[in-house]
Motif scaffolding. Structure first.
Motif, PDB file in Angstrom:
ATOM      1  N   GLU A 114      -3.902  -1.849   4.048  1.00  0.00           N
ATOM      2  CA  GLU A 114      -2.884  -0.543   3.587  1.00  0.00           C
ATOM      3  C   GLU A 114      -2.072  -0.269   5.080  1.00  0.00           C
ATOM      4  N   ALA A 115      -0.893   0.079   5.049  1.00  0.00           N
ATOM      5  CA  ALA A 115      -0.143   0.555   6.263  1.00  0.00           C
ATOM      6  C   ALA A 115       0.381   2.011   5.939  1.00  0.00           C
ATOM      7  N   TYR A 116       0.724   2.685   6.976  1.00  0.00           N
ATOM      8  CA  TYR A 116       1.663   3.767   7.383  1.00  0.00           C
ATOM      9  C   TYR A 116       2.971   3.032   7.796  1.00  0.00           C
ATOM     10  N   THR A 117       3.672   2.562   6.752  1.00  0.00           N
ATOM     11  CA  THR A 117       4.588   1.404   7.039  1.00  0.00           C
ATOM     12  C   THR A 117       5.730   1.959   8.014  1.00  0.00           C
ATOM     13  N   GLU A 118       6.459   3.073   7.748  1.00  0.00           N
ATOM     14  CA  GLU A 118       7.336   3.513   8.681  1.00  0.00           C
ATOM     15  C   GLU A 118       6.961   3.486  10.212  1.00  0.00           C
ATOM     16  N   MET A 119       5.583   4.387  10.449  1.00  0.00           N
ATOM     17  CA  MET A 119       5.121   4.476  11.582  1.00  0.00           C
ATOM     18  C   MET A 119       4.725   2.940  12.318  1.00  0.00           C
ATOM     19  N   ALA A 120       4.076   2.264  11.245  1.00  0.00           N
ATOM     20  CA  ALA A 120       3.797   0.983  11.992  1.00  0.00           C
ATOM     21  C   ALA A 120       4.921   0.172  12.334  1.00  0.00           C
ATOM     22  N   VAL A 121       5.869   0.056  11.788  1.00  0.00           N
ATOM     23  CA  VAL A 121       7.246  -0.593  12.096  1.00  0.00           C
ATOM     24  C   VAL A 121       7.565   0.196  13.681  1.00  0.00           C
ATOM     25  N   SER A 122       7.700   1.387  13.826  1.00  0.00           N
ATOM     26  CA  SER A 122       8.193   2.177  14.779  1.00  0.00           C
ATOM     27  C   SER A 122       7.102   1.802  15.892  1.00  0.00           C
ATOM     28  N   GLU A 123       5.810   1.967  15.843  1.00  0.00           N
ATOM     29  CA  GLU A 123       4.862   1.400  16.972  1.00  0.00           C
ATOM     30  C   GLU A 123       4.882   0.124  17.284  1.00  0.00           C
ATOM     31  N   ILE A 124       4.864  -0.877  16.537  1.00  0.00           N
ATOM     32  CA  ILE A 124       5.037  -1.998  16.826  1.00  0.00           C
ATOM     33  C   ILE A 124       6.388  -2.620  17.468  1.00  0.00           C
ATOM     34  N   THR A 125       7.474  -1.897  16.952  1.00  0.00           N
ATOM     35  CA  THR A 125       8.721  -1.938  17.790  1.00  0.00           C
ATOM     36  C   THR A 125       8.807  -1.686  19.020  1.00  0.00           C
ATOM     37  N   ALA A 126       7.851  -0.458  19.486  1.00  0.00           N
ATOM     38  CA  ALA A 126       7.600   0.238  20.740  1.00  0.00           C
ATOM     39  C   ALA A 126       6.689  -1.001  21.497  1.00  0.00           C
ATOM     40  N   LEU A 184       0.477  13.085   5.379  1.00  0.00           N
ATOM     41  CA  LEU A 184       0.327  11.585   4.514  1.00  0.00           C
ATOM     42  C   LEU A 184      -1.083  11.466   4.829  1.00  0.00           C
ATOM     43  N   LEU A 185      -2.108  10.873   3.907  1.00  0.00           N
ATOM     44  CA  LEU A 185      -3.328  10.487   3.990  1.00  0.00           C
ATOM     45  C   LEU A 185      -3.396   9.157   3.783  1.00  0.00           C
ATOM     46  N   PHE A 186      -4.089   8.343   4.503  1.00  0.00           N
ATOM     47  CA  PHE A 186      -4.185   6.867   4.489  1.00  0.00           C
ATOM     48  C   PHE A 186      -5.707   6.496   4.563  1.00  0.00           C
ATOM     49  N   ALA A 187      -5.876   5.423   3.981  1.00  0.00           N
ATOM     50  CA  ALA A 187      -7.289   4.552   4.093  1.00  0.00           C
ATOM     51  C   ALA A 187      -8.340   5.496   3.781  1.00  0.00           C
ATOM     52  N   THR A 188      -9.323   5.679   4.843  1.00  0.00           N
ATOM     53  CA  THR A 188     -10.511   6.407   4.390  1.00  0.00           C
ATOM     54  C   THR A 188     -10.328   7.835   4.181  1.00  0.00           C
ATOM     55  N   GLY A 239      -9.008  11.493  -2.172  1.00  0.00           N
ATOM     56  CA  GLY A 239      -8.389  11.143  -3.664  1.00  0.00           C
ATOM     57  C   GLY A 239      -6.761  11.346  -3.913  1.00  0.00           C
ATOM     58  N   ARG A 240      -6.339  11.517  -3.062  1.00  0.00           N
ATOM     59  CA  ARG A 240      -4.582  11.518  -3.078  1.00  0.00           C
ATOM     60  C   ARG A 240      -4.175  11.296  -1.674  1.00  0.00           C
ATOM     61  N   SER A 241      -2.757  10.924  -1.701  1.00  0.00           N
ATOM     62  CA  SER A 241      -2.153  10.318  -0.449  1.00  0.00           C
ATOM     63  C   SER A 241      -1.213  11.121   0.162  1.00  0.00           C
ATOM     64  N   THR A 242      -0.768  12.451  -0.515  1.00  0.00           N
ATOM     65  CA  THR A 242      -0.206  13.322   0.157  1.00  0.00           C
ATOM     66  C   THR A 242      -0.525  14.984  -0.035  1.00  0.00           C
ATOM     67  N   VAL A 243      -0.302  15.576   1.093  1.00  0.00           N
ATOM     68  CA  VAL A 243      -0.685  16.882   0.808  1.00  0.00           C
ATOM     69  C   VAL A 243       0.595  17.832   1.072  1.00  0.00           C
ATOM     70  N   GLU A 244       0.864  19.000   0.611  1.00  0.00           N
ATOM     71  CA  GLU A 244       2.049  19.958   1.221  1.00  0.00           C
ATOM     72  C   GLU A 244       1.329  20.998   1.663  1.00  0.00           C
ATOM     73  N   LEU A 245       1.587  21.150   3.099  1.00  0.00           N
ATOM     74  CA  LEU A 245       0.972  22.845   3.453  1.00  0.00           C
ATOM     75  C   LEU A 245       2.337  23.521   3.753  1.00  0.00           C
ATOM     76  N   ILE A 261      -4.477   9.753  11.538  1.00  0.00           N
ATOM     77  CA  ILE A 261      -4.425   8.274  11.578  1.00  0.00           C
ATOM     78  C   ILE A 261      -6.111   8.046  11.573  1.00  0.00           C
ATOM     79  N   PRO A 262      -6.646   7.481  10.754  1.00  0.00           N
ATOM     80  CA  PRO A 262      -8.145   6.995  10.711  1.00  0.00           C
ATOM     81  C   PRO A 262      -8.214   5.742  11.694  1.00  0.00           C
ATOM     82  N   PRO A 263      -9.353   5.208  12.122  1.00  0.00           N
ATOM     83  CA  PRO A 263      -9.369   4.214  13.085  1.00  0.00           C
ATOM     84  C   PRO A 263      -8.767   2.990  12.635  1.00  0.00           C
TER      85      PRO A 263
END
Lengths: 126, 86, 126, 86
Positions: free
Chosen positions: A50-62, B9-13, B19-25, B78-80
């Motif tokens: 799983e990726a945070y795609t836009e940030m991953a591209v930006s970080e890897i580009t850096a 935005l929520l990723f991975a763990t 149980g969801r990938s986005t939250v609006e604050l 960003i989780p590990p």
């Protein structure tokens, strides 16, 4: 194809290497990470990335920018897959060209190390 | 500005825990990233224990916890990352 | 194809990589040396390589043995061309698999460094 | 044993200096690699200045100059290899 790709498409290392401009370059180093099976004795049929795609591209580009700023380094290309990747299949690839051999190998090492440290990409449980 | 939102935005763990990938604050005014985390944990208490393991990223760049988030910003914790053995 | 090849045939890196057994391996590092043009500002159309072929194979085989004795290293394949090699074309290739990334990259670096130091292969003037 | 020969292989700069790629040395008895080099230079004086740049190899292994060559052995003096910059 841009220098940095993060997405579900398969890695075509030959195509990446053909893209690299070799003018003035004497060395090309390549790193490929593959889904390891068995891993510490445990059978692995696949991994899901799983990726945070836009940030991953930006970080890897850096990171690529940092690597190509080093002496002698020519071009650096990186691809990381997302989604399901089967055992023995490439999940990440780095190709680096340089004037001399240690410059290419060191650039390759730098990029994969920094990618593993900084790029927001995760192995996720099924 | 009462409707101005920050997208988290929520990723991975974190995604799995929430149980969801986005939250609006909804922010009344700019808030620190640390303050946003607290607001997030009010909505999703299961995340609270994970603060020490995550690194904040604002608009796709790592930032310190003191950084100020503005309405319209994209925020992630960003989780590990895969890292793994060298 | 044996693990070590010294001769005039072209290098097929894809074929070399396909030969590597990936079971238990998480990383494949590759080094390719290409004929550099321009080299220090001088145009180069080709290089000619001469080898003491039997000894080069034996010395590189020993180097491969040293590399695969290192922790985590799986397989190492090496090919070095002899005769005329055109600019931008691969004259030498090393492919190394390992459990983890630094093991593969370090094995690759070790093999190309030792090859350049010990293998009786020369660039010869036209 | 008077016809027992050692085959000396010449490569790269040595081959170019000598104008040939092999030389047979006839030995009456085992001789050190250093002794073989001297015999070689008696036949091809152009090589004499190159001793400090070459490494002896006997039967395809690097050996010290004191190593003993036997009739039937394959001997080479390895000029500096491509090496080059790292």
């Amino acid at each position: 194809m841009p220098a940095v790709v993060v997405g579900p498409q398969e890695i075509d290392l030959e195509a990446m290497r053909r893209m690299v401009d070799l003018r003035g370059m004497g060395a090309v180093a390549t790193f490929v990470g593959v889904v390891r099976d068995p891993d510490e004795g445990v059978e692995v049929s696949h991994l899901d990335y799983e990726a945070y795609t836009e940030m991953a591209v930006s970080e890897i580009t850096a990171i690529v920018g940092e690597a190509t700023a080093r002496q002698g380094v020519g071009e650096v290309l990186v691809q990381h897959r997302t989604g399901r990747v089967g055992r023995g299949v490439a999940s990440v690839a780095v190709v680096a060209s340089a004037a001399h051999r240690h410059q290419a190998l060191d650039a390759c090492t730098y990029v994969i190390d920094e990618l593993k440290r900084r790029a927001p990409i995760w192995k996720v449980g099924g | 500005m009462s409707t101005a939102a920050i997208r988290v935005l929520l990723f991975a763990t974190l995604r799995q825990q929430a149980g969801r990938s986005t939250v609006e604050l909804i922010l009344d005014e700019p808030a620190s990233v640390a303050g946003c985390w607290e607001r997030l944990c009010e909505q999703i208490p299961a995340l609270a224990s994970m603060k020490d393991t995550v690194r904040p990223a604002l608009n796709r760049d790592y930032v310190p916890w003191e950084a100020l988030a503005q309405p319209g910003d994209e925020l992630a914790f960003i989780p590990p990352v895969s890292g793994g053995r060298r």
